[in-house]
Design an enzyme around this catalytic site. Sequence first.
Site, PDB file in Angstrom:
ATOM      1  N   THR A   1       0.841  -1.195   0.000  1.00  0.00           N
ATOM      2  CA  THR A   1       0.000   0.000   0.000  1.00  0.00           C
ATOM      3  C   THR A   1       0.872   1.240   0.000  1.00  0.00           C
ATOM      4  O   THR A   1       2.009   1.214   0.470  1.00  0.00           O
ATOM      5  CB  THR A   1      -0.959   0.026   1.217  1.00  0.00           C
ATOM      6  OG1 THR A   1      -1.735   1.225   1.181  1.00  0.00           O
ATOM      7  CG2 THR A   1      -0.227  -0.040   2.546  1.00  0.00           C
TER       8      THR A   1
ATOM      9  N   LYS B   1      -2.615   3.825   6.512  1.00  0.00           N
ATOM     10  CA  LYS B   1      -2.664   2.365   6.659  1.00  0.00           C
ATOM     11  C   LYS B   1      -1.298   1.818   7.057  1.00  0.00           C
ATOM     12  O   LYS B   1      -1.199   0.942   7.910  1.00  0.00           O
ATOM     13  CB  LYS B   1      -3.076   1.704   5.333  1.00  0.00           C
ATOM     14  CG  LYS B   1      -4.551   1.722   5.060  1.00  0.00           C
ATOM     15  CD  LYS B   1      -4.798   0.837   3.842  1.00  0.00           C
ATOM     16  CE  LYS B   1      -6.211   0.887   3.376  1.00  0.00           C
ATOM     17  NZ  LYS B   1      -6.396   0.127   2.133  1.00  0.00           N
TER      18      LYS B   1
ATOM     19  N   ASP C   1      -7.468  -4.265   1.790  1.00  0.00           N
ATOM     20  CA  ASP C   1      -8.549  -3.530   1.140  1.00  0.00           C
ATOM     21  C   ASP C   1      -9.697  -3.433   2.142  1.00  0.00           C
ATOM     22  O   ASP C   1     -10.112  -4.436   2.724  1.00  0.00           O
ATOM     23  CB  ASP C   1      -8.998  -4.188  -0.168  1.00  0.00           C
ATOM     24  CG  ASP C   1      -9.564  -3.126  -1.108  1.00  0.00           C
ATOM     25  OD1 ASP C   1      -8.867  -2.116  -1.351  1.00  0.00           O
ATOM     26  OD2 ASP C   1     -10.707  -3.262  -1.561  1.00  0.00           O
TER      27      ASP C   1
ATOM     28  N   LYS D   1      -7.615   2.178  19.076  1.00  0.00           N
ATOM     29  CA  LYS D   1      -8.191   1.724  17.797  1.00  0.00           C
ATOM     30  C   LYS D   1      -7.517   0.426  17.358  1.00  0.00           C
ATOM     31  O   LYS D   1      -8.171  -0.520  16.903  1.00  0.00           O
ATOM     32  CB  LYS D   1      -8.040   2.803  16.710  1.00  0.00           C
ATOM     33  CG  LYS D   1      -8.652   2.374  15.379  1.00  0.00           C
ATOM     34  CD  LYS D   1      -8.466   3.375  14.240  1.00  0.00           C
ATOM     35  CE  LYS D   1      -8.922   2.770  12.915  1.00  0.00           C
ATOM     36  NZ  LYS D   1      -8.551   3.543  11.735  1.00  0.00           N
TER      37      LYS D   1
ATOM     38  N   HIS E   1     -11.232  -3.360  12.731  1.00  0.00           N
ATOM     39  CA  HIS E   1     -11.365  -4.313  11.625  1.00  0.00           C
ATOM     40  C   HIS E   1      -9.979  -4.743  11.118  1.00  0.00           C
ATOM     41  O   HIS E   1      -9.734  -5.886  10.828  1.00  0.00           O
ATOM     42  CB  HIS E   1     -12.176  -3.646  10.501  1.00  0.00           C
ATOM     43  CG  HIS E   1     -11.759  -2.223  10.225  1.00  0.00           C
ATOM     44  ND1 HIS E   1     -11.882  -1.227  11.161  1.00  0.00           N
ATOM     45  CD2 HIS E   1     -11.163  -1.648   9.151  1.00  0.00           C
ATOM     46  CE1 HIS E   1     -11.398  -0.098  10.663  1.00  0.00           C
ATOM     47  NE2 HIS E   1     -10.961  -0.327   9.448  1.00  0.00           N
TER      48      HIS E   1
HETATM   49  P1  IMP Z   1      -8.819   1.203   0.295  1.00  0.00           P
HETATM   50  O1  IMP Z   1      -8.763  -0.025   1.131  1.00  0.00           O
HETATM   51  O2  IMP Z   1      -7.456   1.772   0.056  1.00  0.00           O
HETATM   52  O3  IMP Z   1      -9.641   1.052  -0.933  1.00  0.00           O
HETATM   53  O4  IMP Z   1      -9.479   2.311   1.225  1.00  0.00           O
HETATM   54  C1  IMP Z   1     -10.820   2.530   1.292  1.00  0.00           C
HETATM   55  C2  IMP Z   1     -11.161   3.800   1.995  1.00  0.00           C
HETATM   56  O5  IMP Z   1     -11.771   3.399   3.222  1.00  0.00           O
HETATM   57  C3  IMP Z   1     -10.019   4.726   2.405  1.00  0.00           C
HETATM   58  O6  IMP Z   1      -9.792   5.715   1.473  1.00  0.00           O
HETATM   59  C4  IMP Z   1     -10.553   5.368   3.662  1.00  0.00           C
HETATM   60  O7  IMP Z   1     -11.361   6.460   3.355  1.00  0.00           O
HETATM   61  C5  IMP Z   1     -11.426   4.281   4.226  1.00  0.00           C
HETATM   62  N1  IMP Z   1     -10.756   3.524   5.279  1.00  0.00           N
HETATM   63  C6  IMP Z   1      -9.920   2.480   5.167  1.00  0.00           C
HETATM   64  N2  IMP Z   1      -9.529   2.057   6.378  1.00  0.00           N
HETATM   65  C7  IMP Z   1     -10.153   2.874   7.263  1.00  0.00           C
HETATM   66  C8  IMP Z   1     -10.134   2.946   8.676  1.00  0.00           C
HETATM   67  O8  IMP Z   1      -9.468   2.189   9.394  1.00  0.00           O
HETATM   68  N3  IMP Z   1     -10.906   3.914   9.211  1.00  0.00           N
HETATM   69  C9  IMP Z   1     -11.650   4.779   8.479  1.00  0.00           C
HETATM   70  N4  IMP Z   1     -11.688   4.756   7.161  1.00  0.00           N
HETATM   71  C10 IMP Z   1     -10.940   3.816   6.556  1.00  0.00           C
END
Ligand code: IMP
Length: 205
Positions: free
Chosen positions: A8, A13, A72, A184, A189
């Site tokens: 990533t 993250k 993801d 957190k 998750h």
């Molecule tokens: P992706 O997994 O990179 O597609 O991220 C999806 C989107 O979910 C990110 O841009 C964040 O806005 C949101 N996201 C991912 N992880 C978290 C978290 O732990 N807390 C809040 N939002 C999250």
Amino acid sequence: MKKLVLATRNKDKIKEIKKILTNLKCEFEILSLTDFDNIPEIEEDAETLRQNAIKKAKVVGNFTGLPCISDDTGLFVDYLNGLPGVRSSRYADEREDVHTATYEDNYKKLLKELEGVPWEKRTAKFVCVICFYLPQKNKCYTRTGEVKGYITFTPIGKNGFGYDPVFYYPPKEKTFAELSTEEKNLVSHRYLAIKKIMAVIKKFL
Ligand code: IMP
């Protein structure tokens, strides 16, 4: 020391995953995409979190030749039939092909979509899929972590990232953005998924 690559570029993250791995006493040297040049851009265009996670892990694992894990994540809101879901990072984008939406744009759009919706109907869950990929064996393993909560009426809290200010987590009676990083990382998750995948990683590395 054995190496593990985090597939990533998302700094938030990377920070969380590194802390979680340290707390879980992971004994690998943790690298991320910022440690490599010329990694191909990865379009996250699959229909499920799992498919996206596998795609990211395979591209990075095959490129670096090192074992890697990808993440993801999506926020699934019941009232919106699961949206933003797999589209969480692009929810407020105005064009399919240009990614400009910020974290704030995304959660503001979500709050707007839920305007007038009462508390008991604002249920949601964060789902995180972690994929562990071993390029030498061409093998992928995925594990999922989920937490349930509610979407608040306004953003609350300054910590975390993404949708954290609008995700209320009942066991702590706070939004994720009101929790400290340490708090957190003990309930999220992402923590739940990583804890499961570590059991797999330890068998292979
Ligand atoms: P992706 O997994 O990179 O597609 O991220 C999806 C989107 O979910 C990110 O841009 C964040 O806005 C949101 N996201 C991912 N992880 C978290 C978290 O732990 N807390 C809040 N939002 C999250």
